[in-house]
Write a protein that holds these residues in place. Structure first.
Motif, short mmCIF file in Angstrom:
data_model
loop_
_atom_site.label_atom_id
_atom_site.label_comp_id
_atom_site.label_asym_id
_atom_site.label_seq_id
_atom_site.Cartn_x
_atom_site.Cartn_y
_atom_site.Cartn_z
N TYR A 163 4.05 5.60 -5.59
CA TYR A 163 4.04 5.55 -7.06
C TYR A 163 2.97 6.50 -7.62
O TYR A 163 3.24 7.25 -8.57
CB TYR A 163 3.77 4.13 -7.53
CG TYR A 163 3.78 3.99 -9.03
CD1 TYR A 163 4.96 3.80 -9.72
CD2 TYR A 163 2.59 4.04 -9.76
CE1 TYR A 163 4.98 3.68 -11.11
CE2 TYR A 163 2.59 3.92 -11.14
CZ TYR A 163 3.79 3.75 -11.80
OH TYR A 163 3.79 3.64 -13.17
N SER A 208 2.46 1.67 -3.39
CA SER A 208 1.45 2.13 -4.36
C SER A 208 1.17 3.61 -4.20
O SER A 208 1.06 4.34 -5.19
CB SER A 208 0.16 1.32 -4.18
OG SER A 208 0.38 -0.05 -4.41
N SER A 249 0.84 -1.21 0.00
CA SER A 249 0.00 0.00 0.00
C SER A 249 0.86 1.25 0.00
O SER A 249 0.58 2.22 -0.73
CB SER A 249 -0.93 0.00 1.21
OG SER A 249 -1.80 -1.12 1.19
#
Length: 358
Positions: free
Chosen positions: A22, A19, A16
């Motif tokens: 990113y 992510s 998580s």
């Protein structure tokens, strides 16, 4: 909580975080429109578009209308070949419109309509089209006179004709007029084969069409179509597997229907939520639907059809969620009987239970 469960949670937490990082680092590349300096909101842009329509001799009050933010197909080419920074540069520095405020003016059951677009950052005209019947009467003037009208219109918009050369011209004889189309290409400008083009259409002796756009090479579109064919094939295969899975769940539910204890209430809650979310999404995109309305069809019939379609599609989504939740919960209990009743995990009482805190 067992050691393996703790490790699993830590892995999920780590994924998580990765992510989120990113998304944070690449959000502007994926959505470069967030960096557009929008000077005119929807209401102001709508008023400006009305003024442009008035300048072309039409009364906005005589038409139904809808305004949306739109992006043209050149964004696809730029996004796949170059990325967000180049998209912004083309729109802002090269002044080739990528994003526009678009307004459609139409009258149900009539062919005539107007489509007008302006840039959201400086309000300059990006697109204009006056759709008229083929039989509409108008002037029949020679190509050179029509080109003079087109040249004057381009200059009136602030373009320097010295920066462009005539790329193509056509002349079409209509039953009661002659239409001319001229395409201008910016001199010494190229972006991976894409060109800066301006097109002007003269219906009779009046401006009927204008567009400033990035012309994408045809061979690029052919290659893109080939790649899309493969993507569509994979998508169809994925949808087929989803249908098989849905039928399997439905079959399981039919077999288990005679048994007691199916979690219909649990599934109904998910179903109602899914129906509401889907219907809200359909209504939120309603303006995009109206943009595609065929004026030769009944407007009230079109609206009714779209409402019925939205309700039926949302009902289908709700039904799928109902089957998935009820069948999934039953499968969960049969194969994992040592764990808590699944619906309890979605209630305050379940959250306070000892097994949930372990």
């Amino acid at each position: 909580m067992t050691k393996s469960q703790r490790i699993g949670l830590l892995i999920l937490f780590g994924l998580s975080i990765v992510s989120l990082v990113y998304v944070f680092n690449n959000y502007r590349q994926a959505f470069p429109e967030v960096d557009i300096p929008i000077q005119y909101d929807k209401d102001v842009a709508s008023t400006m578009l009305d003024s442009i329509l008035t300048e072309f001799g039409a009364n906005p009050d005589d038409f139904k209308s809808i305004t949306i933010m739109n992006e043209n197909s050149a964004k696809l080419f730029l996004d796949k070949e170059y990325g967000g920074d180049t998209i912004l540069s083309v729109h802002l520095d090269e002044t080739i419109p990528i994003w526009v405020w678009k307004k459609r003016y139409f009258v149900p059951l009539q062919k005539e309509e107007y489509n007008i677009s302006i840039r959201p950052d400086d309000g300059e005209l990006a697109y204009f089209r006056h759709s008229v019947p083929e039989s509409l009467s108008g002037a029949d003037i020679p190509a050179q006179q029509a080109k003079s009208i087109a040249d004057s219109f381009i200059v009136s918009l602030g373009y320097n004709l010295a920066d462009f050369e005539l790329k193509n011209e056509t002349s079409d004889k209509r039953p009661n007029r002659r239409d001319h189309n001229f395409t201008y290409q910016r001199i010494d400008w190229d972006l991976g084969g894409a060109k800066d083009w301006i097109s002007v259409g003269i219906w009779g002796d009046e401006i009927g069409y204008f567009s400033h756009y990035l012309h994408i090479p045809e061979n690029w579109w052919r290659e893109y179509s080939k790649s899309r064919s493969s993507n569509i094939l994979y998508q169809n295969a994925d949808q087929l597997l989803a249908i098989i899975l849905a039928l399997a769940m439905l079959g399981y539910l039919v077999v288990a229907f005679r048994r007691k204890g199916l979690a219909w209430k649990f599934g109904s809650i998910f179903s109602i939520i899914a129906f509401g979310v889907s219907l809200a999404m359909q209504l939120n995109s309603f303006s995009l639907t109206i943009i595609g309305y065929n004026t030769m069809d009944s407007y009230s019939g079109f609206i009714f059809q779209q409402i019925v379609y939205a309700i039926l599609q949302s009902a289908l989504v709700g039904l799928i969620c109902l089957v998935a939740a009820v069948a999934g919960e039953r499968i969960y209990r049969e194969f994992l009987p040592q764990f808590d009743f699944l619906p309890d995990l979605f209630s305050p009482a379940g959250w306070r239970s000892n097994s949930f805190r372990k």
